[in-house]
Design a protein around this motif. Sequence first.
Motif, PDB file in Angstrom:
ATOM      1  N   GLY A 139      57.438  18.063  31.193  1.00 58.08           N
ATOM      2  CA  GLY A 139      58.054  19.200  31.855  1.00 58.08           C
ATOM      3  C   GLY A 139      57.666  20.502  31.174  1.00 58.08           C
ATOM      4  N   ASN A 140      58.363  21.558  31.515  1.00 58.00           N
ATOM      5  CA  ASN A 140      58.079  22.880  30.947  1.00 58.00           C
ATOM      6  C   ASN A 140      59.207  23.320  30.019  1.00 58.00           C
ATOM      7  OD1 ASN A 140      56.843  23.156  34.027  1.00 58.00           O
ATOM      8  ND2 ASN A 140      55.518  24.021  32.451  1.00 58.00           N
ATOM      9  N   ALA A 141      59.513  22.485  29.041  1.00 60.76           N
ATOM     10  CA  ALA A 141      60.656  22.750  28.176  1.00 60.76           C
ATOM     11  C   ALA A 141      60.513  24.082  27.434  1.00 60.76           C
ATOM     12  CB  ALA A 141      60.829  21.610  27.186  1.00 60.76           C
ATOM     13  N   PHE A 142      59.318  24.368  26.945  1.00 57.24           N
ATOM     14  CA  PHE A 142      59.136  25.599  26.169  1.00 57.24           C
ATOM     15  C   PHE A 142      59.356  26.826  27.047  1.00 57.24           C
ATOM     16  CE2 PHE A 142      56.437  29.132  24.824  1.00 57.24           C
ATOM     17  CZ  PHE A 142      56.917  29.342  23.548  1.00 57.24           C
ATOM     18  N   GLU A 143      58.711  26.865  28.214  1.00 61.29           N
ATOM     19  CA  GLU A 143      58.865  28.031  29.095  1.00 61.29           C
ATOM     20  C   GLU A 143      60.291  28.144  29.608  1.00 61.29           C
ATOM     21  OE1 GLU A 143      56.025  29.350  32.025  1.00 61.29           O
ATOM     22  OE2 GLU A 143      54.495  28.028  31.188  1.00 61.29           O
ATOM     23  N   ARG A 144      60.940  27.017  29.842  1.00 65.94           N
ATOM     24  CA  ARG A 144      62.332  27.047  30.304  1.00 65.94           C
ATOM     25  C   ARG A 144      63.223  27.720  29.260  1.00 65.94           C
ATOM     26  NH1 ARG A 144      64.941  23.227  33.933  1.00 65.94           N
ATOM     27  NH2 ARG A 144      63.090  21.915  33.683  1.00 65.94           N
ATOM     28  N   ARG A 145      63.032  27.340  27.997  1.00 66.92           N
ATOM     29  CA  ARG A 145      63.826  27.952  26.918  1.00 66.92           C
ATOM     30  C   ARG A 145      63.520  29.431  26.786  1.00 66.92           C
ATOM     31  NH1 ARG A 145      62.343  23.218  24.146  1.00 66.92           N
ATOM     32  NH2 ARG A 145      60.738  24.389  23.012  1.00 66.92           N
ATOM     33  N   LEU A 146      62.239  29.771  26.915  1.00 70.70           N
ATOM     34  CA  LEU A 146      61.847  31.178  26.804  1.00 70.70           C
ATOM     35  C   LEU A 146      62.490  32.008  27.905  1.00 70.70           C
ATOM     36  CD1 LEU A 146      60.122  33.418  25.534  1.00 70.70           C
ATOM     37  CD2 LEU A 146      58.216  32.673  26.980  1.00 70.70           C
ATOM     38  N   CYS A 147      62.441  31.519  29.141  1.00 66.65           N
ATOM     39  CA  CYS A 147      63.050  32.243  30.259  1.00 66.65           C
ATOM     40  C   CYS A 147      64.556  32.369  30.077  1.00 66.65           C
ATOM     41  CB  CYS A 147      62.743  31.536  31.577  1.00 66.65           C
ATOM     42  SG  CYS A 147      61.032  31.696  32.107  1.00 66.65           S
ATOM     43  N   HIS A 148      65.182  31.313  29.611  1.00 68.42           N
ATOM     44  CA  HIS A 148      66.629  31.351  29.361  1.00 68.42           C
ATOM     45  C   HIS A 148      66.965  32.414  28.320  1.00 68.42           C
ATOM     46  CE1 HIS A 148      70.398  30.126  27.336  1.00 68.42           C
ATOM     47  NE2 HIS A 148      70.783  29.791  28.559  1.00 68.42           N
ATOM     48  N   ASP A 149      66.183  32.452  27.235  1.00 63.79           N
ATOM     49  CA  ASP A 149      66.436  33.419  26.165  1.00 63.79           C
ATOM     50  C   ASP A 149      66.224  34.856  26.637  1.00 63.79           C
ATOM     51  OD1 ASP A 149      66.996  31.298  24.521  1.00 63.79           O
ATOM     52  OD2 ASP A 149      65.033  31.301  23.520  1.00 63.79           O
ATOM     53  N   LEU A 150      65.335  35.038  27.625  1.00 66.14           N
ATOM     54  CA  LEU A 150      65.057  36.373  28.144  1.00 66.14           C
ATOM     55  C   LEU A 150      66.003  36.778  29.269  1.00 66.14           C
ATOM     56  CD1 LEU A 150      61.142  36.303  28.204  1.00 66.14           C
ATOM     57  CD2 LEU A 150      62.613  37.545  26.599  1.00 66.14           C
ATOM     58  N   GLY A 151      66.923  35.884  29.644  1.00 62.37           N
ATOM     59  CA  GLY A 151      67.939  36.222  30.623  1.00 62.37           C
ATOM     60  C   GLY A 151      67.595  35.910  32.067  1.00 62.37           C
ATOM     61  N   TYR A 152      66.539  35.140  32.319  1.00 65.21           N
ATOM     62  CA  TYR A 152      66.179  34.776  33.693  1.00 65.21           C
ATOM     63  C   TYR A 152      67.021  33.603  34.187  1.00 65.21           C
ATOM     64  CZ  TYR A 152      61.915  37.598  33.213  1.00 65.21           C
ATOM     65  OH  TYR A 152      61.011  38.627  33.039  1.00 65.21           O
ATOM     66  N   ASP A 153      67.207  33.527  35.492  1.00 66.15           N
ATOM     67  CA  ASP A 153      67.806  32.357  36.113  1.00 66.15           C
ATOM     68  C   ASP A 153      66.766  31.249  36.090  1.00 66.15           C
ATOM     69  OD1 ASP A 153      68.843  30.359  37.687  1.00 66.15           O
ATOM     70  OD2 ASP A 153      69.165  31.601  39.460  1.00 66.15           O
ATOM     71  N   VAL A 154      66.999  30.228  35.295  1.00 69.70           N
ATOM     72  CA  VAL A 154      65.982  29.204  35.077  1.00 69.70           C
ATOM     73  C   VAL A 154      66.092  28.037  36.065  1.00 69.70           C
ATOM     74  CG1 VAL A 154      65.833  29.757  32.630  1.00 69.70           C
ATOM     75  CG2 VAL A 154      67.398  27.959  33.382  1.00 69.70           C
ATOM     76  N   PHE A 155      67.023  28.107  37.001  1.00 69.20           N
ATOM     77  CA  PHE A 155      67.241  26.969  37.880  1.00 69.20           C
ATOM     78  C   PHE A 155      66.402  27.023  39.147  1.00 69.20           C
ATOM     79  CE2 PHE A 155      71.117  27.281  35.323  1.00 69.20           C
ATOM     80  CZ  PHE A 155      71.149  26.008  34.786  1.00 69.20           C
ATOM     81  N   THR A 156      66.273  28.200  39.744  1.00 70.59           N
ATOM     82  CA  THR A 156      65.528  28.298  41.000  1.00 70.59           C
ATOM     83  C   THR A 156      64.762  29.607  41.085  1.00 70.59           C
ATOM     84  OG1 THR A 156      67.408  29.293  42.164  1.00 70.59           O
ATOM     85  CG2 THR A 156      67.182  26.881  42.287  1.00 70.59           C
ATOM     86  N   ASN A 157      63.739  29.601  41.912  1.00 75.04           N
ATOM     87  CA  ASN A 157      63.039  30.827  42.263  1.00 75.04           C
ATOM     88  C   ASN A 157      63.975  31.689  43.098  1.00 75.04           C
ATOM     89  OD1 ASN A 157      61.434  32.414  44.409  1.00 75.04           O
ATOM     90  ND2 ASN A 157      59.832  31.910  42.943  1.00 75.04           N
ATOM     91  N   ARG A 158      64.074  32.973  42.785  1.00 71.75           N
ATOM     92  CA  ARG A 158      65.067  33.833  43.432  1.00 71.75           C
ATOM     93  C   ARG A 158      64.723  34.121  44.897  1.00 71.75           C
ATOM     94  NH1 ARG A 158      63.879  39.679  40.451  1.00 71.75           N
ATOM     95  NH2 ARG A 158      61.908  40.167  41.527  1.00 71.75           N
ATOM     96  N   VAL A 159      63.483  33.883  45.300  1.00 73.68           N
ATOM     97  CA  VAL A 159      63.065  34.120  46.682  1.00 73.68           C
ATOM     98  C   VAL A 159      63.086  32.840  47.495  1.00 73.68           C
ATOM     99  CG1 VAL A 159      61.186  34.901  48.180  1.00 73.68           C
ATOM    100  CG2 VAL A 159      61.631  36.081  46.019  1.00 73.68           C
ATOM    101  N   THR A 160      62.490  31.779  46.973  1.00 75.89           N
ATOM    102  CA  THR A 160      62.343  30.535  47.728  1.00 75.89           C
ATOM    103  C   THR A 160      63.483  29.555  47.528  1.00 75.89           C
ATOM    104  OG1 THR A 160      61.120  29.406  45.973  1.00 75.89           O
ATOM    105  CG2 THR A 160      59.846  30.766  47.520  1.00 75.89           C
ATOM    106  N   GLY A 161      64.183  29.688  46.403  1.00 81.15           N
ATOM    107  CA  GLY A 161      65.229  28.726  46.086  1.00 81.15           C
ATOM    108  C   GLY A 161      64.700  27.420  45.529  1.00 81.15           C
TER     109      GLY A 161
END
Length: 217
Positions: A139-161
Amino acid sequence: MRSPFQARTSPKSATIASSRTYSLSPSAVAKTLVSFGGEATILDLATHFTGLPGWIPFYLLVGTRSEILQEIARTELTGQTVVYGDPNFWLLTFIIEALYGAQITEMARRLIFEPLELKDTFYQPDASLRRRVAAQEMGNAFERRLCHDLGYDVFTNRVTGLPGFRDELIWGEVHDQNAWFFGNVCGHAGLFSTAEEVLKIALQFLPASTTLLRPET
């Protein structure tokens, strides 16, 4: 290969720059596609001197590949300093495609793979070649953690869901999530090759051995 990025986009950019049609003069080549708060030449993009940030998780922010340009246009610049980053090479990808009227995969084939007679360098390897490809990450564990730390919604794309990340073993496909989400191909990621053929590409950056570029390039 995730990097060095020169194996994909830099030779194509240099081929454009060394031609008689396109130059490295301060003509703001990038602005033919998008204005992102400042002017940039192909050289600025290739040397990461645009002020763009090092990384943007487009796979969480936009719904289509073409919308990446608009997202870059909305991005606040960090200042005119060297910041190694993917957004510069997304812009180079779009510039190459616009200038030649063909996808980056086709232009890589025409400008690099065929002239150098590369047989084991390509995008999107066939499933039959999987055993020759090194497995990467679960999976993309590293990028997921990075996005979480930067405050992004890591569950879904905000446009496509759609889910933003993969959970399965990444093997035989591009590891970079931006490239994967938008078709497995871009200027900075998605190329597969062997050590022998990477060397053939690297030699194109040496004036004494290049066959693709003018030595002064």
